[in-house]
Design an enzyme around this catalytic site. Structure first.
Site, PDB file in Angstrom:
ATOM      1  N   HIS A   1      -1.751   3.051  -5.833  1.00 57.23           N
ATOM      2  CA  HIS A   1      -2.766   2.071  -6.220  1.00 57.23           C
ATOM      3  C   HIS A   1      -4.124   2.755  -6.179  1.00 57.23           C
ATOM      4  CE1 HIS A   1      -2.660   1.866  -1.804  1.00 57.23           C
ATOM      5  NE2 HIS A   1      -3.888   1.367  -1.838  1.00 57.23           N
TER       6      HIS A   1
ATOM      7  N   CYS B   1       0.817  -1.222   0.000  1.00 62.66           N
ATOM      8  CA  CYS B   1       0.000   0.000   0.000  1.00 62.66           C
ATOM      9  C   CYS B   1       0.852   1.274   0.000  1.00 62.66           C
ATOM     10  CB  CYS B   1      -0.957   0.008   1.186  1.00 62.66           C
ATOM     11  SG  CYS B   1      -2.216  -1.267   1.045  1.00 62.66           S
TER      12      CYS B   1
ATOM     13  N   HIS C   1     -12.028  10.496  -8.838  1.00 61.99           N
ATOM     14  CA  HIS C   1     -11.009  10.515  -9.888  1.00 61.99           C
ATOM     15  C   HIS C   1      -9.851  11.454  -9.540  1.00 61.99           C
ATOM     16  CE1 HIS C   1     -14.080   8.360 -12.108  1.00 61.99           C
ATOM     17  NE2 HIS C   1     -13.083   7.899 -12.845  1.00 61.99           N
TER      18      HIS C   1
ATOM     19  N   HIS D   1      -8.628   2.442  -5.791  1.00 59.94           N
ATOM     20  CA  HIS D   1      -9.785   1.723  -5.264  1.00 59.94           C
ATOM     21  C   HIS D   1     -11.054   2.315  -5.850  1.00 59.94           C
ATOM     22  CE1 HIS D   1      -7.824  -0.534  -1.991  1.00 59.94           C
ATOM     23  NE2 HIS D   1      -7.117   0.566  -1.725  1.00 59.94           N
TER      24      HIS D   1
ATOM     25  N   GLU E   1     -13.387  -0.344   0.952  1.00 63.66           N
ATOM     26  CA  GLU E   1     -12.343  -0.140  -0.059  1.00 63.66           C
ATOM     27  C   GLU E   1     -12.190  -1.338  -0.980  1.00 63.66           C
ATOM     28  OE1 GLU E   1      -8.096  -1.205   1.835  1.00 63.66           O
ATOM     29  OE2 GLU E   1      -8.963   0.635   2.623  1.00 63.66           O
TER      30      GLU E   1
END
Length: 144
Positions: A47, A43, A87, A49, A126
């Protein structure tokens, strides 16, 4: 300090009041990396989600309308928060430099609480197996 449910469950002067929690669910697509963990942790890398977020409001059902609040009104309050997060790279947003799910839930709470009486929890999922339920700060709110 009493909880919202305790405050609305029984009126000292008589009848029981119908205390209800409603929620609105929305999603955001966002990237992040967790900056406060070791570089070897997965993490710690960038990355993304698809966060599923629920905003819960608890209060008495109003006699005239038959609801706690209008879902359209709740949507209006949520929309600005959604636009700020969707976004985006969460780390680039003020107050989310280390955007754990827990800190994201608190960040959303802080944005909504002043204008949303009865806010009782923020739930963030998540992924299908992991999430967070936030109900306010113990020190700030004086409750568990």
């Amino acid at each position: 300090m009493t909880s919202v449910l305790e405050r609305y469950r029984i009126r000292p002067d008589g009848p029981t009041v119908m205390a209800t929690t409603l929620y609105r669910k929305f999603t955001i697509e966002a990237g992040r990396y967790l900056s406060a963990i070791s570089a070897g942790h997965p993490c710690a890398r960038m990355h993304g989600h698809t966060f599923i977020i629920q905003v819960h409001v608890t209060g008495p059902v109003q006699k005239g309308t038959g609801w706690v609040m209008d879902f359209a009104e709740l949507d209006g309050k949520i929309q600005a928060v959604r636009q700020e997060l969707d976004h985006k790279v969460l780390n680039d947003i003020g107050g989310l430099e280390n955007p754990t799910t827990e800190l994201l839930a608190r960040w959303i709470w802080d944005r909504l609480a002043g204008d949303l009486p009865g806010l009782s929890r923020i739930v963030i999922q998540e992924n299908p197996q992991s999430g967070c339920i936030y109900t306010g700060d113990i020190e700030r709110d004086g409750r568990l």
